[in-house]
Design an enzyme around this catalytic site. Sequence first.
Site, PDB file in Angstrom:
ATOM      1  N   ARG A 159      85.784 116.600 -89.998  1.00 37.23           N
ATOM      2  CA  ARG A 159      87.009 116.003 -90.959  1.00 37.23           C
ATOM      3  C   ARG A 159      86.622 116.491 -92.235  1.00 37.23           C
ATOM      4  O   ARG A 159      87.568 116.962 -93.055  1.00 37.23           O
ATOM      5  CB  ARG A 159      86.940 114.260 -90.862  1.00 37.23           C
ATOM      6  CG  ARG A 159      87.341 114.023 -89.516  1.00 37.23           C
ATOM      7  CD  ARG A 159      87.179 112.465 -89.322  1.00 37.23           C
ATOM      8  NE  ARG A 159      87.798 111.884 -88.268  1.00 37.23           N
ATOM      9  CZ  ARG A 159      87.438 111.948 -86.804  1.00 37.23           C
ATOM     10  NH1 ARG A 159      86.347 112.747 -86.588  1.00 37.23           N
ATOM     11  NH2 ARG A 159      87.917 111.342 -85.988  1.00 37.23           N
ATOM     12  N   GLY A 215      85.084 118.685 -78.145  1.00 35.91           N
ATOM     13  CA  GLY A 215      86.391 118.063 -78.043  1.00 35.91           C
ATOM     14  C   GLY A 215      87.022 117.495 -79.282  1.00 35.91           C
ATOM     15  O   GLY A 215      88.423 117.626 -79.348  1.00 35.91           O
ATOM     16  N   ARG A 233      87.982 118.682 -69.622  1.00 33.92           N
ATOM     17  CA  ARG A 233      88.277 117.412 -70.291  1.00 33.92           C
ATOM     18  C   ARG A 233      89.997 117.322 -70.604  1.00 33.92           C
ATOM     19  O   ARG A 233      90.435 118.197 -70.764  1.00 33.92           O
ATOM     20  CB  ARG A 233      87.464 117.206 -71.484  1.00 33.92           C
ATOM     21  CG  ARG A 233      86.184 117.198 -71.181  1.00 33.92           C
ATOM     22  CD  ARG A 233      85.520 117.064 -72.451  1.00 33.92           C
ATOM     23  NE  ARG A 233      85.484 115.778 -72.994  1.00 33.92           N
ATOM     24  CZ  ARG A 233      85.091 115.394 -74.149  1.00 33.92           C
ATOM     25  NH1 ARG A 233      84.424 116.303 -74.917  1.00 33.92           N
ATOM     26  NH2 ARG A 233      85.257 114.166 -74.852  1.00 33.92           N
ATOM     27  N   SER A 245      91.223 105.984 -78.742  1.00 33.26           N
ATOM     28  CA  SER A 245      90.672 107.388 -78.980  1.00 33.26           C
ATOM     29  C   SER A 245      90.845 107.670 -80.552  1.00 33.26           C
ATOM     30  O   SER A 245      92.066 107.700 -80.607  1.00 33.26           O
ATOM     31  CB  SER A 245      91.406 108.168 -78.084  1.00 33.26           C
ATOM     32  OG  SER A 245      90.961 109.706 -78.532  1.00 33.26           O
ATOM     33  N   ASP A 302      79.564 106.817 -77.800  1.00 37.59           N
ATOM     34  CA  ASP A 302      78.713 107.938 -77.634  1.00 37.59           C
ATOM     35  C   ASP A 302      77.237 107.213 -77.432  1.00 37.59           C
ATOM     36  O   ASP A 302      76.296 108.145 -77.007  1.00 37.59           O
ATOM     37  CB  ASP A 302      78.703 108.945 -78.881  1.00 37.59           C
ATOM     38  CG  ASP A 302      80.163 109.370 -78.786  1.00 37.59           C
ATOM     39  OD1 ASP A 302      80.775 109.624 -78.049  1.00 37.59           O
ATOM     40  OD2 ASP A 302      80.404 109.795 -80.005  1.00 37.59           O
ATOM     41  N   LYS A 352      83.772 112.349 -70.875  1.00 38.53           N
ATOM     42  CA  LYS A 352      83.153 113.052 -72.035  1.00 38.53           C
ATOM     43  C   LYS A 352      82.735 114.017 -71.685  1.00 38.53           C
ATOM     44  O   LYS A 352      83.232 114.859 -70.833  1.00 38.53           O
ATOM     45  CB  LYS A 352      82.129 111.835 -72.519  1.00 38.53           C
ATOM     46  CG  LYS A 352      82.561 110.525 -73.261  1.00 38.53           C
ATOM     47  CD  LYS A 352      83.366 110.835 -74.353  1.00 38.53           C
ATOM     48  CE  LYS A 352      83.907 109.181 -74.828  1.00 38.53           C
ATOM     49  NZ  LYS A 352      84.747 109.495 -75.934  1.00 38.53           N
ATOM     50  N   ARG A 397      79.576 110.685 -67.571  1.00 36.06           N
ATOM     51  CA  ARG A 397      78.284 109.955 -68.339  1.00 36.06           C
ATOM     52  C   ARG A 397      77.902 108.600 -67.243  1.00 36.06           C
ATOM     53  O   ARG A 397      76.741 108.302 -67.579  1.00 36.06           O
ATOM     54  CB  ARG A 397      78.328 109.565 -69.760  1.00 36.06           C
ATOM     55  CG  ARG A 397      78.416 110.896 -70.765  1.00 36.06           C
ATOM     56  CD  ARG A 397      78.429 110.575 -72.101  1.00 36.06           C
ATOM     57  NE  ARG A 397      78.202 111.547 -73.057  1.00 36.06           N
ATOM     58  CZ  ARG A 397      78.515 111.991 -74.073  1.00 36.06           C
ATOM     59  NH1 ARG A 397      79.033 110.917 -74.799  1.00 36.06           N
ATOM     60  NH2 ARG A 397      78.384 113.171 -74.774  1.00 36.06           N
ATOM     61  N   ARG A 416      74.242 114.574 -74.908  1.00 36.48           N
ATOM     62  CA  ARG A 416      73.556 113.244 -75.076  1.00 36.48           C
ATOM     63  C   ARG A 416      72.933 112.796 -74.003  1.00 36.48           C
ATOM     64  O   ARG A 416      71.971 112.056 -74.096  1.00 36.48           O
ATOM     65  CB  ARG A 416      74.741 112.294 -75.314  1.00 36.48           C
ATOM     66  CG  ARG A 416      75.197 112.551 -76.766  1.00 36.48           C
ATOM     67  CD  ARG A 416      76.156 111.419 -77.454  1.00 36.48           C
ATOM     68  NE  ARG A 416      76.985 111.819 -78.361  1.00 36.48           N
ATOM     69  CZ  ARG A 416      76.819 112.328 -79.846  1.00 36.48           C
ATOM     70  NH1 ARG A 416      75.464 112.084 -80.161  1.00 36.48           N
ATOM     71  NH2 ARG A 416      77.624 112.599 -80.583  1.00 36.48           N
TER      72      ARG A 416
HETATM   73  C1  S3P Z   1      85.102 111.299 -82.037  1.00 31.30           C
HETATM   74  C2  S3P Z   1      85.733 110.189 -81.275  1.00 31.30           C
HETATM   75  C3  S3P Z   1      85.123 109.872 -79.917  1.00 31.30           C
HETATM   76  C4  S3P Z   1      83.883 110.330 -79.698  1.00 31.30           C
HETATM   77  C5  S3P Z   1      83.580 111.746 -80.192  1.00 31.30           C
HETATM   78  C6  S3P Z   1      83.866 111.844 -81.520  1.00 31.30           C
HETATM   79  C7  S3P Z   1      85.960 111.666 -83.080  1.00 31.30           C
HETATM   80  O1  S3P Z   1      86.077 110.358 -78.753  1.00 31.30           O
HETATM   81  O2  S3P Z   1      83.369 110.066 -78.199  1.00 31.30           O
HETATM   82  O3  S3P Z   1      82.148 112.115 -79.841  1.00 31.30           O
HETATM   83  O4  S3P Z   1      85.146 112.372 -84.059  1.00 31.30           O
HETATM   84  O5  S3P Z   1      86.938 111.052 -83.497  1.00 31.30           O
HETATM   85  P1  S3P Z   1      87.478 109.663 -78.306  1.00 31.30           P
HETATM   86  O6  S3P Z   1      88.453 109.708 -79.550  1.00 31.30           O
HETATM   87  O7  S3P Z   1      87.752 110.448 -77.103  1.00 31.30           O
HETATM   88  O8  S3P Z   1      87.304 108.275 -77.940  1.00 31.30           O
END
Ligand code: S3P
Length: 451
Positions: A35, A107, A135, A180, A333, A360, A364, A411
């Site tokens: 971010r 992701g 994904r 999410s 996570d 994920k 997992r 992980r």
């Molecule tokens: C994240 C949100 C989570 C997390 C990922 C990082 C983020 O995913 O599992 O490792 O930085 O916004 P989800 O938004 O799919 O829950």
Amino acid sequence: MSAAHSDAMKPRRFLPGGPLRGRIRVPGDKSISHRAIMFASLAIGESRISGLLEGEDVMATAAALRAMGANIERTGANESGGEWCVHGVGVGGLLQPRQALDMGNSGTSTRLLMGLVASHAITASFIGDASLSKRPMGRVIDPLAQMGADITASPGGTLPLMIRGISPAVPIEYRLPVASAQVKSAVLLAGLNTPGITTVIEPIPTRDHSERMLKGFGADLTVEVEADGTRIIRLRGEAELTPQVIEVPGDPSSAAFFVVAALLVPGSDLVIRNVGLNPTRAALFEVLRAMGGHIEEVDRREVGGEPVADLHVRHSPLSGVEVDPALSPSMIDEFPVLFVAAALASGRTVTSGLEELRVKESDRLAVMAAALTAAGARVEEREDGLVIDGTGGEPLPGTHGAPIATHLDHRIAMSMAVAGLASRNGVEVDDTRPIATSFPVFEELLDGLTK
Ligand code: S3P
């Protein structure tokens, strides 16, 4: 496979070891690092970021933003990580990338950058490794299409995909169908360059780094919390972001591996400095304390608008617990490493409500059930969680024969490394390369503590 990975898999047997004693630091928070680079890339002028995580996932975000016009440079490093300087293009100023954006294993890069592209009049293709290409992206395609973006994905709503953004986009009010932070952030990022108010309604709170940091960059963003805990986030678009100086706190998700390792290995007494303890991230530590873990917070303070503390962890006998599914988003996570702790606790640990773990970097639930079983743990896999009967503190037998399949999931590799430390014969994993996506110095730190 990400371009940053070499071709050959890197297997390793993680041997029993320890105790873990001393003081360590873990690298910067992955979510906050992504971010910081993104928002700085949208501010006009120079932002400085220290403690940035220099893992492959964050580097994928940086490369994509460079390809869309931002100037992003490493200027040095200090004890908490990289020092970076970003000259942004301004909200609305992203340029057409000339090549497909390679998201590697990440992701977060994919979903958040799709949000950014959606409200710019540019077209971008997103590609990724074998794990990322499985994904689901439908969860971001739906709201971004409502805002006017035109998205063509591979079958099943996966990568590779192409997104044709639109400017001006249409502001929406979007109620999250899955808990999410990535979907929430994708819509907010699209909202930055959209006229009017973009609203995200979040029935179950997820990590709130985007909201905190957007406010820090000067965006007009409000959060209203209803009586039942639902959060209503409103962002005024066509925002002007002001460059910032950001210090990224240590990643609690990375600290988690060392916290569990120190709890499990007799004689351990470890301090992990500068760990981010944002309440939307830190539930693992609560659960481990409920299991009997000695984890003390020392010198609670604020770093980069986030609560942090040093964690003092001592070896502790653990007892199984039933984990409240309401805590899941705040430790989403950390389940792989919690399962390792449960495998050595006394009694039964029950987890539920964890369907999201199946989408994920790997599935997992299935992958950890298979991995821990191969290491000699007693595990039952259910549709939405694992049930684990622990050894009562006895080391796990460890693996014989085939190495643990980590399925390009960092992980899983790090969790099974911790299981190896707490085993009789060690645990062999098939590939340690994915660890570099989030925690490039993991093995170095581990080896330094356990030699
Ligand atoms: C994240 C949100 C989570 C997390 C990922 C990082 C983020 O995913 O599992 O490792 O930085 O916004 P989800 O938004 O799919 O829950």
